[in-house]
Design an enzyme around this catalytic site. Structure first.
Site, PDB file in Angstrom:
ATOM      1  N   HIS A 208      -8.027 -88.552-101.564  1.00 33.74           N
ATOM      2  CA  HIS A 208      -9.004 -87.240-101.803  1.00 33.74           C
ATOM      3  C   HIS A 208      -8.741 -86.129-100.808  1.00 33.74           C
ATOM      4  CE1 HIS A 208     -11.082 -89.524 -98.829  1.00 33.74           C
ATOM      5  NE2 HIS A 208     -11.779 -88.466 -98.523  1.00 33.74           N
TER       6      HIS A 208
HETATM    7  C1  UD1 Z   1     -16.043 -85.124 -96.914  1.00 34.41           C
HETATM    8  C2  UD1 Z   1     -15.612 -85.224 -95.553  1.00 34.41           C
HETATM    9  C3  UD1 Z   1     -14.546 -86.279 -95.500  1.00 34.41           C
HETATM   10  C4  UD1 Z   1     -14.927 -87.570 -96.074  1.00 34.41           C
HETATM   11  C5  UD1 Z   1     -15.276 -87.165 -97.463  1.00 34.41           C
HETATM   12  C6  UD1 Z   1     -15.839 -88.600 -97.905  1.00 34.41           C
HETATM   13  C7  UD1 Z   1     -15.799 -83.035 -94.279  1.00 34.41           C
HETATM   14  C8  UD1 Z   1     -15.189 -81.937 -93.358  1.00 34.41           C
HETATM   15  N1  UD1 Z   1     -15.235 -83.937 -95.004  1.00 34.41           N
HETATM   16  O1  UD1 Z   1     -14.912 -84.535 -97.554  1.00 34.41           O
HETATM   17  O2  UD1 Z   1     -14.446 -86.746 -93.904  1.00 34.41           O
HETATM   18  O3  UD1 Z   1     -13.621 -88.454 -96.054  1.00 34.41           O
HETATM   19  O4  UD1 Z   1     -16.528 -86.223 -97.512  1.00 34.41           O
HETATM   20  O5  UD1 Z   1     -15.696 -88.658 -99.397  1.00 34.41           O
HETATM   21  O6  UD1 Z   1     -17.049 -83.243 -94.321  1.00 34.41           O
HETATM   22  N2  UD1 Z   1     -18.043 -82.360-104.850  1.00 34.41           N
HETATM   23  C9  UD1 Z   1     -18.537 -82.661-105.795  1.00 34.41           C
HETATM   24  N3  UD1 Z   1     -19.482 -83.588-105.827  1.00 34.41           N
HETATM   25  C10 UD1 Z   1     -19.806 -84.204-104.871  1.00 34.41           C
HETATM   26  C11 UD1 Z   1     -19.426 -83.999-103.750  1.00 34.41           C
HETATM   27  C12 UD1 Z   1     -18.149 -83.034-103.753  1.00 34.41           C
HETATM   28  O7  UD1 Z   1     -17.990 -81.966-107.096  1.00 34.41           O
HETATM   29  O8  UD1 Z   1     -20.760 -85.214-105.136  1.00 34.41           O
HETATM   30  C13 UD1 Z   1     -16.780 -81.331-104.752  1.00 34.41           C
HETATM   31  C14 UD1 Z   1     -17.444 -79.992-104.345  1.00 34.41           C
HETATM   32  O9  UD1 Z   1     -16.976 -78.944-105.082  1.00 34.41           O
HETATM   33  C15 UD1 Z   1     -16.991 -79.759-102.935  1.00 34.41           C
HETATM   34  C16 UD1 Z   1     -15.596 -80.379-102.929  1.00 34.41           C
HETATM   35  O10 UD1 Z   1     -16.057 -81.590-103.814  1.00 34.41           O
HETATM   36  O11 UD1 Z   1     -16.843 -78.385-102.608  1.00 34.41           O
HETATM   37  C17 UD1 Z   1     -15.226 -81.238-101.536  1.00 34.41           C
HETATM   38  O12 UD1 Z   1     -16.466 -81.862-101.088  1.00 34.41           O
HETATM   39  P1  UD1 Z   1     -16.802 -81.935 -99.505  1.00 34.41           P
HETATM   40  O13 UD1 Z   1     -17.952 -82.557 -99.264  1.00 34.41           O
HETATM   41  O14 UD1 Z   1     -16.600 -80.480 -98.825  1.00 34.41           O
HETATM   42  O15 UD1 Z   1     -15.568 -82.380 -98.761  1.00 34.41           O
HETATM   43  P2  UD1 Z   1     -14.962 -83.873 -98.994  1.00 34.41           P
HETATM   44  O16 UD1 Z   1     -13.501 -83.732 -99.714  1.00 34.41           O
HETATM   45  O17 UD1 Z   1     -15.632 -84.731-100.088  1.00 34.41           O
HETATM   46  N1  UDP Z   2     -15.592 -95.850-101.822  1.00 34.44           N
HETATM   47  C1  UDP Z   2     -16.541 -96.223-102.818  1.00 34.44           C
HETATM   48  N2  UDP Z   2     -16.356 -95.486-104.140  1.00 34.44           N
HETATM   49  C2  UDP Z   2     -15.286 -94.951-104.457  1.00 34.44           C
HETATM   50  C3  UDP Z   2     -14.279 -94.727-103.359  1.00 34.44           C
HETATM   51  C4  UDP Z   2     -14.551 -95.283-102.038  1.00 34.44           C
HETATM   52  O1  UDP Z   2     -17.433 -96.649-102.562  1.00 34.44           O
HETATM   53  O2  UDP Z   2     -14.982 -94.520-105.607  1.00 34.44           O
HETATM   54  C5  UDP Z   2     -15.954 -96.337-100.617  1.00 34.44           C
HETATM   55  C6  UDP Z   2     -14.935 -97.224 -99.897  1.00 34.44           C
HETATM   56  O3  UDP Z   2     -14.964 -98.377-100.433  1.00 34.44           O
HETATM   57  C7  UDP Z   2     -15.115 -96.767 -98.514  1.00 34.44           C
HETATM   58  C8  UDP Z   2     -15.911 -95.443 -98.557  1.00 34.44           C
HETATM   59  O4  UDP Z   2     -16.214 -95.226 -99.909  1.00 34.44           O
HETATM   60  O5  UDP Z   2     -15.976 -97.845 -97.846  1.00 34.44           O
HETATM   61  C9  UDP Z   2     -14.795 -94.323 -97.851  1.00 34.44           C
HETATM   62  O6  UDP Z   2     -15.284 -93.128 -98.198  1.00 34.44           O
HETATM   63  P1  UDP Z   2     -14.488 -92.105 -98.197  1.00 34.44           P
HETATM   64  O7  UDP Z   2     -12.952 -92.443 -98.570  1.00 34.44           O
HETATM   65  O8  UDP Z   2     -14.843 -91.121 -99.363  1.00 34.44           O
HETATM   66  O9  UDP Z   2     -14.483 -91.249 -96.831  1.00 34.44           O
HETATM   67  P2  UDP Z   2     -13.592 -91.580 -95.331  1.00 34.44           P
HETATM   68  O10 UDP Z   2     -13.924 -93.042 -95.108  1.00 34.44           O
HETATM   69  O11 UDP Z   2     -12.144 -91.187 -95.697  1.00 34.44           O
HETATM   70  O12 UDP Z   2     -14.291 -90.739 -94.606  1.00 34.44           O
END
Ligand code: UD1
Ligand code: UDP
Length: 360
Positions: A208
């Site tokens: 992602h």
């Molecule tokens: C964020 C974190 C990243 C973490 C990830 C966990 C920052 C800078 N990054 O990245 O470290 O690994 O979360 O998963 O905070 N969106 C949806 N539905 C949701 C959430 C997000 O549609 O429930 C979409 C929105 O359009 C949003 C985009 O995803 O703009 C990105 O989401 P965002 O929370 O900004 O960043 P992540 O890529 O999730």
């Molecule tokens: N995870 C989850 N559902 C998913 C994908 C990941 O529960 O569909 C869990 C995964 O097991 C891990 C955590 O989410 O524990 C990691 O989150 P993410 O990869 O979003 O964030 P990061 O660790 O990179 O910050």
């Protein structure tokens, strides 16, 4: 003692689940959800499955640029802090929610505790790195998952307030692996809303990060690599990438990639424990692969968790088909060790928070 915890994204819910349970035995916790992750299967499912108390506040802030999101969070968290007057603010990881919480706390002179402190990639091009650095430099207590994280802090002059406590993700993984056992639980739902049958053998992939999934080319390489493997790949897709993934999979005929909606943590733990190998760019999943003694290829340019890389247990790959396949075929020594603690880091975290309060 009143602790205000700020969470907002999926990995933070998992860490808070184990720490909050311990914290609430003796203390008052005010839980603030910034709203950064908001879809049911990115947020509510974690609260329900992991018995996390309902947030006292949901600020409903998500999307926009990093600056917009962080700025709005800062304003709203400050208002909550002024109303709640906590003794301490508790923060996890490296998201925009973490940094906003840290800034709001330090400006009001409330001590901030940073769990998962000290990790460094060595580049400010990564948004999470900026969040980590800022959060660490305004926090009063630095709780590190690993020795390497503590060493990074020491290099930046953060010494006396830094302690290795272990990784609450490890605590959670052990606790919930036992709960999940061999039961699949949740049904996988594909990106079109249909039920997806889990094959007997499969790879587990998540991808992602902006670097890999923010444009077509890297994703085509990564999916192209997985599509040539002997078994299918289960790929729960972050909502930000859904449309791109759907299009690419269709256009390139990647029939061995079984894309599905994000799964709950219990299902993710099941997939980790039952898959053949893991390919990911997630900080959480590469540690879980290590905990479960699974071969892992991390598609990323930087080492995030050095302890997982020993003996090729976790290997970095470029977002190139040939490199991913080469790393996947390389032999690995599959063993775990205690680099991430003993499964009770949540107790050490709560004890350290108490010590901080007593010393203030
Ligand atoms: C964020 C974190 C990243 C973490 C990830 C966990 C920052 C800078 N990054 O990245 O470290 O690994 O979360 O998963 O905070 N969106 C949806 N539905 C949701 C959430 C997000 O549609 O429930 C979409 C929105 O359009 C949003 C985009 O995803 O703009 C990105 O989401 P965002 O929370 O900004 O960043 P992540 O890529 O999730
Ligand atoms: N995870 C989850 N559902 C998913 C994908 C990941 O529960 O569909 C869990 C995964 O097991 C891990 C955590 O989410 O524990 C990691 O989150 P993410 O990869 O979003 O964030 P990061 O660790 O990179 O910050």
């Amino acid at each position: 003692m009143k602790i205000l915890t700020v969470v907002g994204a999926r990995p933070q819910f998992i860490k808070a689940a184990v720490v909050s349970r311990e914290l609430r035995k003796k203390h008052t916790e005010v839980l603030v959800h910034t709203g950064q992750h908001y879809d049911y299967n990115m947020s509510d499912i974690f609260f329900e499955e992991l018995d996390i108390p309902k947030p006292d506040y949901n600020l409903g802030i998500s999307g926009g640029s990093h600056g917009q999101m962080t700025g709005q969070m800062l304003i709203k968290i400050e208002e909550v802090l002024q109303a709640e007057k906590p003794d301490i603010v508790l923060l996890y990881g490296d998201t925009n929610s973490t940094m906003a919480g840290a800034l709001a706390a330090v400006k009001l002179q409330i001590p901030a505790v940073h769990v998962e402190s000290g990790n460094r990639l060595g580049t400010k091009t990564n948004p999470e790195e900026v969040n980590r650095i800022v959060t660490d430099h305004v926090s009063s207590l630095h709780l590190c998952c690993t020795e390497s994280a503590k060493r990074f802090l020491e290099k930046e002059g953060i010494c006396d307030s830094a302690f290795v406590v272990g990784d609450p993700m490890y605590d959670a993984f052990l606790y919930y692996s036992e709960k999940v056992g061999d039961e699949q639980g949740e049904q996988l739902i594909d990106l079109y809303g249909n039920e997806l049958t889990l094959p007997d053998h499969y790879y587990y992939m998540t991808c992602h990060r902006e670097e890999n999934a923010g444009s077509d080319e890297p994703l085509i390489e990564i999916l192209g690599a997985m599509n040539t493997l002997d078994y299918a790949t289960i790929y729960p897709v972050h909502p930000r990438n859904t449309e791109r993934v759907k299009r690419i999979v269709k256009e390139y005929g990647f029939t061995k990639i079984l894309c599905c909606k994000p799964v709950g943590y219990l299902m993710s733990v099941y997939l980790v424990n039952h898959c053949e190998k893991i390919v990911t760019d997630s900080g959480g999943l590469q540690r879980e692969a290590f905990f479960a003694k699974k071969q892992c290829v991390t598609v990323f340019d930087y080492v995030v968790w050095p302890e997982t890389m020993k003996d090729n247990r976790n290997q970095l790959a470029k977002h190139e088909k040939t490199d991913i396949l080469a790393k996947l075929s390389k032999e690995q020594i599959l063993k775990s060790d205690n680099s991430f603690g003993d499964g009770f880091s949540y107790k050490k975290i709560v004890n350290k928070i108490m010590e901080l309060k007593r010393s203030n």
